[in-house]
Design a protein around this motif. Structure first.
Motif, short mmCIF file in Angstrom:
data_model
loop_
_atom_site.label_atom_id
_atom_site.label_comp_id
_atom_site.label_asym_id
_atom_site.label_seq_id
_atom_site.Cartn_x
_atom_site.Cartn_y
_atom_site.Cartn_z
N PRO A 1 67.84 17.51 95.20
CA PRO A 1 69.05 18.26 94.85
C PRO A 1 68.80 19.72 94.53
O PRO A 1 69.62 20.59 94.86
N SER A 2 67.67 20.02 93.89
CA SER A 2 67.37 21.41 93.53
C SER A 2 67.11 22.28 94.75
O SER A 2 67.11 23.52 94.65
N VAL B 1 68.98 22.28 97.55
CA VAL B 1 70.19 22.42 98.36
C VAL B 1 71.29 23.12 97.56
O VAL B 1 71.50 22.83 96.38
N VAL B 2 72.00 24.03 98.21
CA VAL B 2 73.14 24.67 97.60
C VAL B 2 74.19 24.91 98.69
O VAL B 2 73.85 25.20 99.84
N TYR B 3 75.46 24.74 98.32
CA TYR B 3 76.56 25.04 99.24
C TYR B 3 77.13 26.41 98.87
O TYR B 3 77.57 26.63 97.74
N ALA C 1 72.03 16.78 99.37
CA ALA C 1 70.59 16.75 99.57
C ALA C 1 70.15 15.48 100.28
O ALA C 1 69.27 15.52 101.15
N GLN D 1 75.44 18.62 95.16
CA GLN D 1 74.01 18.73 95.45
C GLN D 1 73.33 17.40 95.73
O GLN D 1 72.50 17.30 96.64
N GLU D 2 73.65 16.36 94.98
CA GLU D 2 72.93 15.10 95.16
C GLU D 2 73.18 14.50 96.53
O GLU D 2 72.24 14.23 97.29
N HIS E 1 79.63 23.70 92.35
CA HIS E 1 78.69 23.49 93.46
C HIS E 1 77.67 22.40 93.13
O HIS E 1 77.11 21.77 94.03
N GLU E 2 77.41 22.17 91.85
CA GLU E 2 76.43 21.16 91.46
C GLU E 2 76.89 19.75 91.80
O GLU E 2 76.06 18.85 91.97
N ASP F 1 69.73 27.46 93.98
CA ASP F 1 70.86 28.16 93.37
C ASP F 1 70.62 29.66 93.26
O ASP F 1 71.57 30.44 93.23
#
Length: 421
Positions: A98-99, A101-103, A91, A87-88, A83-84, A297
Motif C-alpha cells: 500500500p505504501s 501506490v498513490v492515486y 496496491a 491504497q490497499e 486517497h488512503e 504519497d
C-alpha cells in the motif's frame, strides 16, 4: 475440437452457467439499444459504470452540502485522507505494498512527475528506451523529457521495433537491445500491454535484465491494471503509472494511479514538490520547509478531486468483492481463449489476430483480410450493437472483460462478424 457457430453457442451457454463471476455483470450499467443490451467489448478504452458509483459520489455531494469545509475531517471517508482508502485494494491489483501506490493526477502527468525523479541522464548514460509504436502520449512524454534536459530527441530516444514482417516485439530482442545499449541507457519506459496489438510484455524479464545493468525501469500500465496479475514489488520495478478509466471502470478522465518501489522511498530523489506531498501530521504548520510524506504519497502535489476518487473507490470495491485479480485473470484467460478459438474456427483466414497466443490479457487486435474493408466491418459491427474500437491504420480492438462480459457476448460478436465478412 473445431467449433461451428452452432456448437459455439451451446458452449457459451454452458460456460456462462459455470461462471462463478457472472453475478458481477449485474453490478454494472450495460448500454442498450432497441434490441436490448449491447455487446460492450470496449473496456480497454472506457470501462462501464459500476452501479456503486452513484452512491459513492452522492455520499460526497451530501457531505459537501451538509458539512462544507468540515468534510475534510468528517464521515467515514474524510477528504483529508481520502486517497488512503484506495491504497490497499489499489496496491493488491498491481502486486504492490500500500505504501508504494498513490492515486493522483492523470496518467501522462504521473509519467512526467515520475521521470523527474527517475530519468537522470548523466554522461553517455542518457538514452530512454521506448517502443517505436508507443502510445503517442508516452512518446511525447519521453521525447519532451529528453528535450527538457537539453539532449537530442533523435539521438537519445531509442526505439524498439518488431522484426521485419512481424507485428509484435520478441522478448529476446528487447533483452538483447538492453544488453547492447546498456552503457547508454538512463531509463527504460515500456507498456505492460501494447495498446495496438494487445501484446503482454514480459515485465519480470525486462526488469531483471535492467537491474543487471543498473538501469532504471518504469512501465505504463494503462492496459494492464485491472487486466493482468502483476507483482510490481516482487519484480523490483522502479516505478509505474496507469489510468483508471479503462479496466478499472472509474469514469472518463478519472484520477490515475502511480507506483514507486519502496527501495526508493528513503532516497533523496529530486521531485517536483507540492503541499499534498508533505507529510500530513505537520502539513498545517505552514513553515515552508518540505518534509516528504512516507512512501509514494510524497509524489503528490495538490489535494485530489474527491468526486473522481469516489468513483475510483467504488470501482475498487467491486474488484475486492470479486476476489481480486487472480479469479478475474483466470476467467479472462478462458473468455478470451474462447473468443480466439471461435475466430480461428469460424472466420478462417478472413481475420488475422495480431495479439500473440501467449498473451494473457483481455484484448485481441484483429485485422480484416476479407474483401470488405476493415473500417466497413467495424461500422457494421457498431450498427449491429457490438461496441469495439478502431485504431488506424487497420485494427479492430476487441476486449471482453471478466467483470461484466459473458461468454454469450463473445458468441454474439463472432456470429455478427461472420455475417459481415
Amino acid at each position: 475440437m473445431t467449433l461451428t457457430l452452432q456448437d459455439a453457442k451451446k458452449h457459451a451457454e454452458q460456460l456462462d452457467r459455470q461462471d462463478g463471476l457472472a453475478r458481477y455483470r449485474n453490478q454494472f450499467y450495460i448500454p442498450e439499444n432497441e434490441q436490448g443490451p449491447l455487446v460492450y467489448f470496449c473496456g480497454n478504452s472506457l470501462g462501464l459504470q459500476p452501479k456503486k458509483t452513484n452512491e459513492a459520489m452522492q455520499l460526497e455531494m451530501d457531505k459537501w452540502q451538509n458539512d462544507a469545509v468540515k468534510g475534510h475531517f468528517t464521515g467515514d471517508f474524510p477528504w483529508m485522507t481520502y486517497h488512503e482508502f484506495l491504497q490497499e485494494t489499489g496496491a493488491e491489483l498491481v502486486g504492490a505494498k500500500p505504501s508504494e501506490v498513490v492515486y493522483m493526477n492523470s496518467l501522462t502527468a504521473n509519467l512526467h512527475f515520475l521521470m523527474v525523479s527517475f530519468y537522470r541522464p548523466e554522461g553517455q548514460k542518457r538514452k530512454i528506451l521506448i517502443e517505436d509504436h508507443a502510445f503517442p502520449s508516452d512518446h511525447y512524454a519521453a521525447a519532451s523529457q529528453v528535450d527538457w534536459h537539453g539532449l537530442d530527441v533523435d539521438g537519445d530516444l531509442l526505439l524498439l521495433k518488431p522484426r521485419k514482417g512481424e507485428d509484435t516485439l520478441r522478448t529476446d530482442d528487447i533483452l538483447s537491445t538492453i544488453d547492447e545499449h546498456a552503457d547508454q541507457l538512463a531509463l527504460i519506459l515500456l507498456p505492460g500491454v501494447q495498446y495496438y496489438t494487445g501484446q503482454v510484455l514480459d515485465m519480470k524479464a525486462i526488469t531483471e535484465k535492467s537491474q543487471q545493468h543498473g538501469i532504471t525501469v518504469g512501465f505504463d500500465l494503462a492496459h494492464a491494471t485491472g487486466n493482468l496479475e502483476m507483482a510490481l514489488h516482487d519484480w523490483g520495478v522502479d516505478f509505474a503509472a496507469w489510468c483508471s478509466y479503462k479496466y478499472l471502470n472509474s469514469g472518463p478522465g478519472a484520477v490515475a494511479g502511480a507506483f514507486v518501489h519502496e527501495k526508493h522511498h528513503d532516497k533523496d530523489l529530486p521531485r517536483l514538490q507540492g503541499w499534498w506531498g508533505h507529510e500530513k501530521n505537520t502539513r498545517f504548520d505552514m513553515d515552508n520547509e518540505f518534509k516528504p510524506a512516507p512512501g509514494a504519497d510524497a509524489w503528490q502535489l495538490s489535494n485530489p478531486p474527491i468526486l473522481s476518487l469516489a468513483a475510483v473507490r467504488a470501482s475498487l470495491e467491486v474488484f475486492k468483492e470479486a476476489g481480486g485479480m487472480r479469479p478475474l485473470a483466470a476467467k479472462s484467460k478462458q473468455l478470451t481463449g474462447f473468443l480466439r478459438q471461435m475466430l480461428e474456427d469460424c472466420c478462417g483466414d478472413k481475420v488475422q489476430i495480431l495479439t500473440p497466443k501467449d498473451a494473457q490479457g483481455c484484448q485481441l487486435s484483429l485485422v480484416i483480410k476479407a474483401d470488405k474493408p476493415g473500417k466497413a466491418v467495424y461500422q457494421a459491427l457498431t450498427d449491429a450493437g457490438i461496441v469495439v474500437d478502431w485504431r488506424a491504420p487497420d485494427v479492430i480492438r476487441v476486449a471482453p472483460t471478466p467483470l461484466y462480459n459473458s461468454f454469450h457476448d463473445a458468441y454474439r460478436f463472432v456470429e455478427t462478424l461472420v455475417a459481415e465478412l
